[in-house]
Design a protein around this motif. Structure first.
Motif, mmCIF file in Angstrom:
data_model
loop_
_atom_site.group_PDB
_atom_site.id
_atom_site.type_symbol
_atom_site.label_atom_id
_atom_site.label_comp_id
_atom_site.label_asym_id
_atom_site.label_seq_id
_atom_site.Cartn_x
_atom_site.Cartn_y
_atom_site.Cartn_z
ATOM 1 N N UNK A 1 0.846 -1.197 0.000
ATOM 2 C CA UNK A 1 0.000 0.000 0.000
ATOM 3 C C UNK A 1 0.882 1.247 0.000
ATOM 4 N N UNK A 2 0.772 2.052 -1.041
ATOM 5 C CA UNK A 2 1.612 3.249 -1.134
ATOM 6 C C UNK A 2 0.778 4.442 -1.568
ATOM 7 N N UNK B 1 4.235 7.758 3.248
ATOM 8 C CA UNK B 1 2.893 8.342 3.295
ATOM 9 C C UNK B 1 1.889 7.348 3.888
ATOM 10 N N UNK B 2 1.827 6.159 3.295
ATOM 11 C CA UNK B 2 0.854 5.160 3.756
ATOM 12 C C UNK B 2 1.156 4.725 5.191
ATOM 13 N N UNK B 3 2.416 4.678 5.533
ATOM 14 C CA UNK B 3 2.788 4.302 6.892
ATOM 15 C C UNK B 3 2.214 5.289 7.900
ATOM 16 N N UNK C 1 4.183 -2.911 10.029
ATOM 17 C CA UNK C 1 4.546 -2.162 8.832
ATOM 18 C C UNK C 1 5.947 -2.538 8.372
ATOM 19 N N UNK C 2 6.136 -2.542 7.063
ATOM 20 C CA UNK C 2 7.432 -2.864 6.457
ATOM 21 C C UNK C 2 7.713 -1.784 5.434
ATOM 22 N N UNK D 1 -8.136 9.489 10.367
ATOM 23 C CA UNK D 1 -7.521 9.181 9.067
ATOM 24 C C UNK D 1 -6.791 10.448 8.602
ATOM 25 N N UNK D 2 -5.476 10.485 8.810
ATOM 26 C CA UNK D 2 -4.681 11.652 8.415
ATOM 27 C C UNK D 2 -4.536 11.692 6.895
#
Lengths: 628, 628
Positions: B16-17, B49-51, B70-71, B329-330
């Motif tokens: 997810x990016x 961003x997604x992180x 998260x990775x 949700x930022x």
């Protein structure tokens, strides 16, 4: 897995009376539709209120493979009114006893549900249990999950007789065919009469009688697994019913406390309930797969209209909206209206969406007569509105306001469709066609009722114009009289409506003449005139092709003129527009060239339709238009 | 029935990016949570961003029995960046190949999902299929439902090699343990290198490489029934996958057309998708049954705080709201910000709900600098906002606005919590703490950046006051200069802010002095002062005990004063309040005596806390308060 084949038609019966039950039953229906794969037939035993609400709701909902029948509860009253009953469900609870008589004589099986039930699974699974009945069994029930029938709740607590803990009648599988055969109608009556000799009245309505009957005829009952009716009263044994979420099939909010009940997993149950409460009912209109639908005449008509549309037409979206059928829930809140004896009553008619909710209290303070409001909302917003109305002292105490929800769908605001819903659900001979961002002068209601008589509205075709003003200020001290209004006009505290931006809309009202007028005066129609008027209820409807912003009231006034209504301005009436931020729809469209193009196409088509309907006289509208 | 026991922990991986994928993946996650009965562990391969978005979302979501890891996708880039790829998923699509390396080495099995997937069933059923793998099988996949790999779509169409129609990689069961054992990492690379010699680049990213690999090693694949990945591209064979709704397990929106794809049952699929898109995520916070939860530290803390509350406290509801954790949700929309080189940048900070959305365009026109906005909305409203923003030319073209959704819960408007979300997600050294119903003067952004330097904000503790005015008129021609503002003030077109109703809020600004001021001047704090100020980003947060209406800004300014900020009024800055209807919250509370009582209790407690934190100096606030 007991699920029925997906072709099986499943019958569901519900007793539903009054405004609140009509609202509650929708959540039950949504939970059933959400999980279902079978065609359904709902049988509603209703009073006149619930009948009016639910019949229009289902007609506009247009769910494929769902049939609905209504049975008049009033006709059944005499069957059960002789039974003294203390339960909060009143006489309607008892009507479940009469279903063999009330429902069609060729209906062999039915699932009977209370309105405070939520399904967490496909109802076909429950229907499938009929196949497990032995030859003798006629009623399927879940054991009662409270200690009530054990008779030890308090000293001298003496419940009706029951087998053990007894059974709960919130969910019943009724094998109607067999019940008729064994003479159920006489049997339950004999049981009730006998027990009433000592019990005097029922405490839990039909449930007491079902239980006394079963105690005498235990072979007739098929006991259902308890997860088919998980009863959420305080202190019930419902927790023993399930160890897994997937075990839960049916939740029964059978405590008077409803959602505030104390239960270990109440959060979970509440979430399930809220899911359906706020669920977009439009999403449930989907077709069943692999199930050839017997389409209703309405849906055949809709399908034909859809096929006539040209997807490449630049106004496709407008035309699509024009034929969209919006779900309508009439009388969403408690409503009471007693007709006045003199046939002069006037209803204020208006429409709104969430962003104008705060106008309602003020309007109620300025207008004491009946009001018909159509509210354009999503399912979730309707619930927000409900909470708002229930928290408002002003709205809570007003019963003569009919609130009609038109559910949102599509990208346009179908303003004339919404207006028509408010107009068509009026119970007085006259209507005051207003907008929700206006406050009527104090006393307008009485003045209009007098004017209606004075101007012989019953026998003449007239539209009484209520002159419209506006303020650009929030904190307005509302004028108490025409004199005060005129001086505020002179001071620049008030203006005639849309004076700065669109004078034409109200110019024909002739404000100069109005200043000194003391009797009603006739004015002539001019193009773009859009006054607020009082007319007979049988006036033409608004033209629903106009959606979003523009020409929605103009077209209506034009049609009044085409039908030769006299436009009479009332000398002592006024209303004032309150300031507000521009609505989304206006800002969306003001800037869009394609919107403006389509509006002009729609106008042309409207003119053509007028000529077709009213002949050459209607040509003047076209000319008036072209001269601009 | 292949469902796994409900104790099994199920692992799910997703690449997810970016902002859009981070929004899409939430709908996937909701659909999984809705049906699930098992504890879950999500493994997200994310860019920064997604992180940032997903880690704060899950932390605030607090779903029991859901773990998230998260990775860093950037670290994996070098593994796949050598592969030329034409697919729209870009380099991130290829990262699915690297999961044996990216995920923990002791993780034995994982379900890999694209972000455009929707679940229609319990994911445990899919997980259970691992048990059906033969000893040799390492990858579970569904056949591709388009004709792509048949290689006959157009003349000279030459796809990568595949077994028959090939497989789709939107849903993969990866047996990591076995893949590691057979040397997957080397194997896929060799396959890719060999094929790339003739193919030059991948067309469908990882899917081409998976297929080429499987063609060579067919025994390694376990073919899944096609309903586990119903692919909704145009012209797919997906219809052959199901005859019943209940057959549908997983929908894959793998057409670039997404919801606008043409498919016989697309209405049904769209409804399923929309159900989760707008579903209230709070409802998914429910505990699993019969599954002892390993509670997160946050939820333990929350539980302890809840237990400390006294249900009989008359302010219980306020205190309950104070500790409610709202989902956040930022950066809900695309966001880009390049820091200015000079460390003078200022972000406008504000909060709003749906009813103020129409202010956004105007604010963007008045303020060209970065903006941080927190929006208090339901899930459905957030989608409405998204559509609004995507349709607005002004908003679409502005990338330096951070939109942060704070999801609604409970009956109060948690205004200071929402403000803090906007404040904490600022990327500049300075913030302008504003309100959304104000328009800054043109040029304020540049003026503030100069003032920040001029007043040495970096090394001193100052709050720069921007004087506030108001208009009661809708159609205001906005003053272009201080001179013009002053003359409008004299004309009565403008007033100082809340002049008519609450002068105290801004009296200390000293408007008389400001008229002639040409240099910044210091003013003293007085009780109830609530100016709009520019401060360093490290200023104290807003006190979250104040919810709804009242004392939310007053308490913040008081704390700035307690920390000895100098209040400096800017001589050439101004902002103007635009008129609007009163918000629901204000009208709800203005009239409620219990609200007023609680507010006063909360004020007292705030004063006590101030004294505790700042010592005897803070006593002045208490005295100031008592003197009123």
């Amino acid at each position: 897995n007991t699920a029925s084949p997906s072709q099986d038609l499943i019958h569901v019966a519900c007793v539903c009376a009054g405004h609140n039950a009509s609202r509650d039953v929708v959540t039950l229906v949504k939970s059933i539709l959400f999980h279902r794969r079978n065609p359904l037939h709902f049988h509603f035993i209703t009073d006149t209120v619930a009948n009016r609400i639910l019949s229009s709701l289902f007609q506009s909902w247009m769910v494929p493979s769902v049939h609905v029948s209504f049975y008049d509860a009033d006709e059944l009253k005499s069957e059960v009114s002789w039974i003294p009953n203390k339960h909060y469900s009143g006489i309607y609870g008892l009507m479940k006893l009469t279903l063999t008589k009330a429902l069609p004589s060729d209906l062999s099986k039915v699932i009977v549900l209370d309105t405070d039930i939520t399904f967490a699974t496909d109802i076909a699974e429950l229907w499938g249990i009929f196949r497990k009945f032995t030859d003798k069994q006629v009623i399927g029930l879940v054991e009662n999950q409270s200690d009530w029938y054990l008779g030890n709740l308090w000293k001298n607590h003496k419940p009706w007789p029951a087998l053990g803990r007894g059974f709960n009648t919130g969910v019943i599988l009724l094998y109607l065919e067999r019940l008729r055969r064994i003479g159920w109608e006489q049997m339950w009556r004999l049981t009730a009469e006998r027990e009433l000799m000592s019990m005097l009245s029922t405490s839990l309505a039909d449930q007491d009688i079902f239980n006394a009957f079963i105690k005498q005829n235990p072979v007739l009952v098929h006991q259902l697994p308890c997860f088919w009716n998980v009863q959420l009263s305080d202190h019930t044994r419902s927790e023993q019913c399930y160890t897994e979420v997937s075990d839960l099939k049916v939740i029964h909010w059978n405590s008077p406390k409803k959602l505030r009940v104390k239960n270990k997993h109440v959060e979970f149950f509440r979430n399930l309930y809220l899911t359906f409460l706020e669920y977009d009912g439009n999403l449930l209109r989907r077709e069943l797969f692999g199930c050839p639908t017997q389409a209703s005449p309405e849906s055949v008509q809709l399908q034909a209209a859809l096929e006539e549309l040209d997807e490449d037409d630049q106004c496709y979206d407008f035309r699509r909206e024009r034929i969209t059928v919006h779900r309508v829930h009439l009388y969403f809140l408690q409503y009471e209206y007693t007709p006045t004896g003199d046939d002069t009553d006037v209803t204020l008619v208006a429409q709104l969406s969430m962003d104008r909710l705060q106008m309602l209290e003020a309007i109620c303070k300025h207008w004491e007569g009946p009001i018909s409001l159509a509210l354009y909302m999503s399912d979730a917003e309707a619930q927000q509105f409900l909470r708002y109305a229930q928290a408002s002292e002003v709205l809570k105490n007003r019963k003569n306001v009919g609130y009609h929800i038109v559910y949102k769908e599509g990208q346009f605001y179908p303003v004339n469709l919404v207006r028509n819903v408010a107009l068509k659900n009026v119970n007085t001979p006259y209507v005051f066609l207003a907008d929700v961002d206006f406050l009527p002068m104090y006393g307008l209601y009485d003045y209009l009722r007098k004017s209606v008589v004075q101007l012989d509205m019953a026998h003449t075709k007239k539209a009484l114009v209520v002159p419209a003003f506006e303020t650009l200020r929030y904190r307005l001290s509302f004028p108490k009289s025409k004199a005060e209004l005129l001086s505020m006009l002179d001071m620049g505290t008030l203006y005639t409506f849309r004076y700065h931006v669109w004078t034409k809309g109200h110019a024909p009202t002739n404000y100069a003449k109005w200043r000194t007028a003391t009797t009603p005066y006739k004015v002539e129609w001019e193009s773009d005139f859009e006054p607020y008027v009082v007319v007979r209820r049988d006036c033409p409807e608004y033209d629903q092709r106009f959606v979003g912003f523009g020409w929605n009231k103009v077209s209506h006034i034009m049609e009044l003129d085409a039908q030769e209504y006299d436009l009479m301005v009332l000398p002592n009436a006024f209303m004032i527009h309150m300031p507000h931020a521009p609505s989304f729809d206006i800002s969306k469209f003001r800037s869009s060239p394609s919107y403006r193009n389509c509006l002009s196409t729609l106008k042309d088509e409207f003119h053509q339709d007028l000529s077709r309907k009213y002949g050459s006289a209607a040509l003047k509208y076209l000319t008036a238009q072209r001269n601009i």
